[in-house]
Design an enzyme around this catalytic site. Structure first.
Site, PDB file in Angstrom:
ATOM      1  N   GLY A 157       0.809  -1.209   0.000  1.00  8.94           N
ATOM      2  CA  GLY A 157       0.000   0.000   0.000  1.00  8.94           C
ATOM      3  C   GLY A 157       0.839   1.254   0.000  1.00  8.94           C
ATOM      4  N   TYR A 158       1.868   1.272   0.830  1.00  9.69           N
ATOM      5  CA  TYR A 158       2.738   2.441   0.931  1.00  9.69           C
ATOM      6  C   TYR A 158       3.478   2.676  -0.383  1.00  9.69           C
ATOM      7  CZ  TYR A 158       6.206   5.671   2.861  1.00  9.69           C
ATOM      8  OH  TYR A 158       6.994   6.773   3.112  1.00  9.69           O
ATOM      9  N   ALA A 159       4.061   1.602  -0.943  1.00 11.75           N
ATOM     10  CA  ALA A 159       4.839   1.749  -2.169  1.00 11.75           C
ATOM     11  C   ALA A 159       3.966   2.214  -3.327  1.00 11.75           C
ATOM     12  CB  ALA A 159       5.516   0.423  -2.519  1.00 11.75           C
ATOM     13  N   SER A 161       1.220   3.906  -3.187  1.00  5.44           N
ATOM     14  CA  SER A 161       0.822   5.304  -2.968  1.00  5.44           C
ATOM     15  C   SER A 161       1.961   6.261  -3.281  1.00  5.44           C
ATOM     16  CB  SER A 161       0.332   5.499  -1.529  1.00  5.44           C
ATOM     17  OG  SER A 161       1.403   5.483  -0.593  1.00  5.44           O
TER      18      SER A 161
END
Length: 270
Positions: A157-159, A161
């Site tokens: 999710g972080y990557a 985004s």
């Protein structure tokens, strides 16, 4: 933009970590600062600290995932100071470490709401008003070195985004008039409260050291604003693998210009 004396700077996620360190630095350069975040008590603490340093500072609670909150922040900044010269889209969350196959739409949505729409909402709420001032202004998007390469598993999710944040910045740079300076900041690990983890406040580069590295780049109007040396190596490794794939399977050939995406985009835009 090298002179920030008398300028007005708005920083999201400005109560702690990178955001607070940026507010400190802009304020030390003579800027008036508006910081925004969700936790009012931390904002109050940060403004008290800024004020004690002789910096003119205000705060406004703001959930960057909500466009109406961001519009209210813009209204507040212009009501207080009559202008905004720099917007720092800094607020972000880490998300939940999880395997992609085991993740849920809800966990991805929350990360996207803050990290992706948080930047978009800032641009939508502030962009046209900053352009209309007609003076040199600056929009800085804090992305992450994770927008240049994926450091490891469990970061889906972080990557995703942060790759989106990189694209937002690239598009914004192409579309803004000349008096709007756009910068994309790519920090690696910096001591902060990202993810609500106490461990994150103890590992990585101290925030003040990070600001010292990126500050000359901000002053010089750089678009790619970088800080952690190993990011270059990892991004270069990915670029080399990609380049070899093109050399092997999609090399240049006579007449290939008719498939040039940049050329086609220019033709479509007119």
């Amino acid at each position: 933009m090298k002179d920030f004396n008398g300028k007005v700077v708005v920083v999201t996620g400005g109560a702690t970590g990178i955001g607070k360190a940026m507010a400190d630095r802009f304020g030390a350069e003579g800027a008036k600062v508006v910081i925004a975040a969700r936790r009012e008590e931390r904002l109050q603490e940060a403004v008290a600290d800024l004020t004690a340093k002789g910096i003119e500072a205000r705060y406004k609670t703001c959930d960057v995932a909500k466009l109406d909150d961001f519009k209210a922040l813009a209204d507040f900044a212009w009501a207080e100071f009559g202008q905004v010269d720099v917007l720092v889209n800094n607020a972000g969350i880490a998300g939940i470490p999880e395997m992609l196959l085991d993740s849920s739409p809800e966990s991805y949505q929350r990360v996207f709401d803050v990290n992706v729409f948080g930047q978009l909402n800032g641009i939508w709420a502030f962009g046209n008003r900053m352009i209309a001032q007609g003076t040199p202004v600056m929009i800085l998007n804090v992305v992450s070195e994770t927008g240049l390469f994926v450091a490891g598993p469990l970061m889906g999710g972080y990557a995703v985004s942060k790759y989106a944040g990189r694209a937002i910045s690239e598009v914004l740079r192409l579309e803004m008039p000349k008096h709007v300076q756009v910068g994309a900041i790519y920090p690696g690990g910096v001591q902060s409260e990202l993810g609500g983890s106490k461990e994150m406040t103890q590992i990585g580069m101290p925030a003040d050291e990070f600001i010292d590295i990126i500050w000359p780049q901000i002053e010089n109007g750089e678009f790619y604003i970088v800080s952690h040396p190993w990011a270059k190596d990892y991004a270069a490794e990915d670029a080399e693998v990609l380049s070899k794939a093109f050399d092997r399977y999609a090399p240049h050939f006579d007449g290939d210009r008719k498939y040039d995406s940049k050329l086609l985009a220019k033709q479509m835009v007119g």
